[in-house]
Scaffold this active site. Structure first.
Site, PDB file in Angstrom:
ATOM      1  N   SER A 194      76.906 -48.571   0.952  1.00  0.00           N
ATOM      2  CA  SER A 194      77.760 -48.283  -0.002  1.00  0.00           C
ATOM      3  C   SER A 194      76.466 -49.078  -1.496  1.00  0.00           C
ATOM      4  O   SER A 194      75.565 -49.804  -0.507  1.00  0.00           O
ATOM      5  CB  SER A 194      78.466 -49.653   0.017  1.00  0.00           C
ATOM      6  OG  SER A 194      78.832 -50.510  -1.069  1.00  0.00           O
ATOM      7  N   TYR A 206      82.132 -57.656   2.589  1.00  0.00           N
ATOM      8  CA  TYR A 206      82.117 -56.504   2.920  1.00  0.00           C
ATOM      9  C   TYR A 206      80.815 -55.896   2.850  1.00  0.00           C
ATOM     10  O   TYR A 206      80.152 -55.066   3.060  1.00  0.00           O
ATOM     11  CB  TYR A 206      82.662 -56.176   1.816  1.00  0.00           C
ATOM     12  CG  TYR A 206      82.466 -54.858   1.168  1.00  0.00           C
ATOM     13  CD1 TYR A 206      83.386 -53.652   1.502  1.00  0.00           C
ATOM     14  CD2 TYR A 206      82.099 -54.370   0.029  1.00  0.00           C
ATOM     15  CE1 TYR A 206      83.560 -52.090   1.226  1.00  0.00           C
ATOM     16  CE2 TYR A 206      81.646 -52.666   0.171  1.00  0.00           C
ATOM     17  CZ  TYR A 206      82.970 -51.316   0.619  1.00  0.00           C
ATOM     18  OH  TYR A 206      82.970 -50.599   0.018  1.00  0.00           O
TER      19      TYR A 206
END
Length: 287
Positions: A179, A192
């Site tokens: 990501s 995250y």
């Protein structure tokens, strides 16, 4: 309304469903055209029911691969849609309702894939979890932290461990979903973002350790992509402006990410590519 509004304000209960999104994401249903780049291969996609996972399943199927994919039981409507799309591409498909926060489920996903198709060529570690509605670290519950790390990291390691003996026989490849959060972490996604930075490290390390076996390991780092995870985990006002902070001034669609996975999976096009993180970020830097 201001100029940076991208989507209507909306909110869902996790994990979220495609049919409740406005607008619905583009997974390449009408646009992706295959060229036989994965003919005869077997691809296992975690979280293949929706979002990037569904787009990868569609693209790989149209490139000639048979598809196994995992999903949560509550994502059954999305899983059914993925099954239909893969079958329409003329490929076999095995959906598996499994909770990958359990080690036994990860082992089962790999074993069922091998049992059904006789082997495994590509493992796509796509399933992920985030929650951005509690911003302060003191609001992070044990359950949230546990779910984030088990879904994003533990499951990846369990799946790789189970898959490697089968990948060695081909040899095959592993593609992890990282990501932009690994490079530009958001304070609301502290846990995250930490897992995604760890995935980058794991990708490079696995590439080094599995390279002698002929197994390539790479990652794709998406930017803001319009998937059910967004309305299911973001505040409505954040959804409205989702993707507006990219140089390309918009969120991406799952269909725009899937070709990166196909490239990295292709034994002809990416035969000398390993230990790489490929950014699909709308212009945000991945270094």
């Amino acid at each position: 309304m201001t100029d940076d509004i991208q989507f209507p304000a909306q909110q869902q209960t996790p994990p979220g469903l495609t049919g409740e999104m406005r607008p619905e994401p583009d997974h390449g249903e009408q646009s992706y055209v295959g060229n036989g780049r994965l003919e005869g291969q077997v691809v296992l996609v975690t979280g293949g029911d929706s979002g990037i996972g569904r787009a990868v399943a569609i693209a790989c199927a149209r490139e000639g691969a048979d598809i196994a994919f995992t999903h949560l039981a509550e994502e059954q409507p999305d899983a059914d849609a993925t099954v239909t799309l893969v079958e329409e591409a003329g490929r076999r498909v095995v959906p598996m309702a499994l909770d990958l926060t359990r080690r036994e489920a990860c082992d089962e996903a790999v074993q069922r894939t091998v049992d059904e198709f006789g082997g495994l060529d590509v493992l796509v570690n796509n399933a992920g979890y985030q929650m951005a509605r509690d911003h302060a670290i003191e609001d992070f519950s044990d359950d949230r932290i546990d779910r984030t790390f088990k879904t994003n990291l533990y499951a990846l390691m369990w799946l790789v461990r189970a898959a490697v003996p089968h990948l060695r026989k081909r040899p095959g490849c592993i593609i992890n979903n990282a990501s932009i959060q690994a490079y530009e972490p958001s304070t609301a996604l502290l846990d995250y973002a930490a897992t995604k930075a760890a995935i980058n490290n794991l990708t490079v390390n696995l590439a080094a350790s599995l390279g002698p076996d002929g197994i390539r390991v790479n990652a794709v780092a998406p930017g803001p992509i319009w998937t059910p995870l967004q309305p299911a985990t973001q505040e409505p006002e954040k959804v409205e402006r989702f993707g507006a902070d990219t140089p390309l001034d918009s969120a991406g669609q799952p269909a725009e990410v899937a070709p990166a996975f196909v490239f990295l999976a292709s034994p002809a096009e990416a035969s000398y590519v390993s230990g790489t993180v490929l950014g699909v970020t709308g212009g945000k830097p991945v270094f």
